[in-house]
Design a protein around this motif. Structure first.
Motif, mmCIF file in Angstrom:
data_model
loop_
_atom_site.group_PDB
_atom_site.id
_atom_site.type_symbol
_atom_site.label_atom_id
_atom_site.label_comp_id
_atom_site.label_asym_id
_atom_site.label_seq_id
_atom_site.Cartn_x
_atom_site.Cartn_y
_atom_site.Cartn_z
ATOM 1 N N GLN A 179 9.111 -15.435 -16.572
ATOM 2 C CA GLN A 179 8.375 -14.164 -16.679
ATOM 3 C C GLN A 179 8.741 -13.158 -15.591
ATOM 4 N N SER A 180 9.520 -13.554 -14.603
ATOM 5 C CA SER A 180 9.770 -12.693 -13.438
ATOM 6 C C SER A 180 10.493 -11.398 -13.782
ATOM 7 N N LEU A 181 11.450 -11.436 -14.705
ATOM 8 C CA LEU A 181 12.163 -10.220 -15.087
ATOM 9 C C LEU A 181 11.210 -9.241 -15.778
ATOM 10 N N THR A 182 10.401 -9.736 -16.707
ATOM 11 C CA THR A 182 9.414 -8.903 -17.399
ATOM 12 C C THR A 182 8.422 -8.322 -16.385
ATOM 13 N N ASP A 228 0.786 -1.233 0.000
ATOM 14 C CA ASP A 228 0.000 0.000 0.000
ATOM 15 C C ASP A 228 0.818 1.283 0.000
ATOM 16 N N ASN A 229 2.037 1.243 0.528
ATOM 17 C CA ASN A 229 2.845 2.472 0.562
ATOM 18 C C ASN A 229 3.482 2.796 -0.793
ATOM 19 N N ASN A 230 3.366 1.886 -1.753
ATOM 20 C CA ASN A 230 3.912 2.041 -3.109
ATOM 21 C C ASN A 230 5.435 2.158 -3.170
ATOM 22 N N THR A 231 6.134 1.868 -2.055
ATOM 23 C CA THR A 231 7.596 1.840 -2.068
ATOM 24 C C THR A 231 8.129 0.470 -1.647
ATOM 25 N N SER A 232 7.226 -0.424 -1.250
ATOM 26 C CA SER A 232 7.610 -1.760 -0.796
ATOM 27 C C SER A 232 6.917 -2.813 -1.649
ATOM 28 N N VAL A 233 7.612 -3.921 -1.823
ATOM 29 C CA VAL A 233 7.096 -5.035 -2.603
ATOM 30 C C VAL A 233 7.164 -6.287 -1.753
ATOM 31 N N GLU A 234 6.137 -7.127 -1.868
ATOM 32 C CA GLU A 234 6.166 -8.450 -1.259
ATOM 33 C C GLU A 234 6.451 -9.452 -2.371
ATOM 34 N N MET A 235 7.379 -10.354 -2.100
ATOM 35 C CA MET A 235 7.736 -11.406 -3.060
ATOM 36 C C MET A 235 7.335 -12.738 -2.465
ATOM 37 N N ASN A 236 6.637 -13.559 -3.261
ATOM 38 C CA ASN A 236 6.204 -14.852 -2.767
ATOM 39 C C ASN A 236 6.117 -15.813 -3.947
ATOM 40 N N GLY A 237 7.099 -16.689 -4.080
ATOM 41 C CA GLY A 237 7.073 -17.687 -5.135
ATOM 42 C C GLY A 237 8.414 -17.857 -5.809
ATOM 43 N N GLU A 238 8.446 -18.812 -6.714
ATOM 44 C CA GLU A 238 9.654 -19.168 -7.444
ATOM 45 C C GLU A 238 9.870 -18.201 -8.607
ATOM 46 N N ASP A 279 11.798 -20.169 -3.022
ATOM 47 C CA ASP A 279 12.567 -21.400 -2.854
ATOM 48 C C ASP A 279 13.368 -21.784 -4.087
ATOM 49 N N GLY A 280 13.552 -20.817 -4.984
ATOM 50 C CA GLY A 280 14.410 -21.100 -6.115
ATOM 51 C C GLY A 280 13.964 -20.409 -7.375
ATOM 52 N N SER A 281 14.543 -20.885 -8.482
ATOM 53 C CA SER A 281 14.205 -20.331 -9.785
ATOM 54 C C SER A 281 14.123 -21.464 -10.786
ATOM 55 N N SER A 282 13.201 -21.343 -11.718
ATOM 56 C CA SER A 282 13.107 -22.330 -12.796
ATOM 57 C C SER A 282 13.901 -21.865 -14.014
ATOM 58 N N ASP A 283 14.476 -20.648 -13.921
ATOM 59 C CA ASP A 283 15.277 -20.098 -15.013
ATOM 60 C C ASP A 283 16.439 -19.310 -14.394
ATOM 61 N N GLY A 288 10.057 -16.350 6.985
ATOM 62 C CA GLY A 288 10.307 -16.438 5.549
ATOM 63 C C GLY A 288 11.409 -17.417 5.201
ATOM 64 N N LEU A 289 11.500 -17.699 3.903
ATOM 65 C CA LEU A 289 12.443 -18.702 3.429
ATOM 66 C C LEU A 289 12.957 -18.318 2.053
ATOM 67 N N VAL A 290 14.265 -18.421 1.878
ATOM 68 C CA VAL A 290 14.873 -18.356 0.549
ATOM 69 C C VAL A 290 15.759 -19.580 0.400
ATOM 70 N N ALA A 291 15.847 -20.090 -0.816
ATOM 71 C CA ALA A 291 16.701 -21.248 -1.074
ATOM 72 C C ALA A 291 17.127 -21.220 -2.527
ATOM 73 N N SER A 292 18.298 -21.784 -2.776
ATOM 74 C CA SER A 292 18.801 -21.947 -4.133
ATOM 75 C C SER A 292 18.847 -20.595 -4.842
ATOM 76 N N GLY A 293 18.172 -20.464 -5.976
ATOM 77 C CA GLY A 293 18.132 -19.194 -6.693
ATOM 78 C C GLY A 293 17.485 -18.084 -5.884
ATOM 79 N N GLY A 294 16.637 -18.444 -4.933
ATOM 80 C CA GLY A 294 16.040 -17.450 -4.037
ATOM 81 C C GLY A 294 17.090 -16.812 -3.142
ATOM 82 N N THR A 295 18.085 -17.602 -2.747
ATOM 83 C CA THR A 295 19.197 -17.059 -1.966
ATOM 84 C C THR A 295 20.005 -16.094 -2.822
ATOM 85 N N ASP A 296 20.254 -16.470 -4.065
ATOM 86 C CA ASP A 296 20.958 -15.555 -4.977
ATOM 87 C C ASP A 296 20.168 -14.258 -5.141
#
Length: 181
Positions: A31-34, A17-27, A55-59, A83-91
């Protein structure tokens, strides 16, 4: 007047809602860069990404490009409580100019695999390792830190498994730039 919530969701990214923060949830996917580019075009004042789960990236190539963009735009990353990051998510997490985490978080690493080979099939210094080491340097690690962390990750667990980093390892490899209280 606020934009409809449908205009705040960009794939795995949601503008808060503040338009300066983003929530990320998923691999991270192809399409993520676009999606993220569209998000930052519509909301150019993003300063932080709150990661629930990645928990990672498929690309891997898209993940490294996306992560480099986050760093270039001087955006911070924060792993939220639980929260959790793993693999490409850690990168991806490491792309943050400032990196922090809440309580009860998990940071996972392992070897990469592709074309029936794992990272550990290649000797240290092999060209197959270069893009990851160069990525870590590009987001602020020294060459020595980048190599040390990269070789730790690929030897910590095979591609089919995961190693959850200890607090001591997180500190040893300088994954956090600030400590959240």
């Amino acid at each position: 007047m606020h934009a409809p919530s449908s205009q705040k969701q960009f794939g795995i990214f949601k503008v808060l809602d503040n338009n300066t923060s983003v929530e990320m949830n998923g691999e991270v996917n192809s399409q993520s860069l676009t999606n993220f580019t569209s998000l930052t075009t519509a909301y150019p004042n993003i300063t932080i990404i709150h990661i629930k789960t990645c928990d990672g990236s498929s690309d891997d190539d898209v993940n490294l490009q996306l992560s480099a963009l986050v760093h270039k735009k001087k955006i911070n990353t924060h792993i939220v409580d639980g929260g959790l990051v793993a693999s490409g998510g850690t990168d991806f997490f490491l792309a943050g100019v400032e990196r922090s985490k809440g309580s009860n978080t998990k940071i996972g690493v392992h070897s990469w695999a592709g074309n029936d080979q794992e990272a550990t099939d290649f000797p240290e210094g092999h060209i197959e390792h270069r893009k990851y080491i160069e990525y870590y340097v590009s987001v602020g690690f020294s060459q020595t830190q980048a190599k040390s962390f990269y070789y730790f990750t690929i030897n910590a667990a095979p591609a089919s498994s995961i190693h959850w980093m200890t607090d001591a390892e997180i500190q040893q490899y300088s994954l956090l730039t600030k400590i959240s209280r």
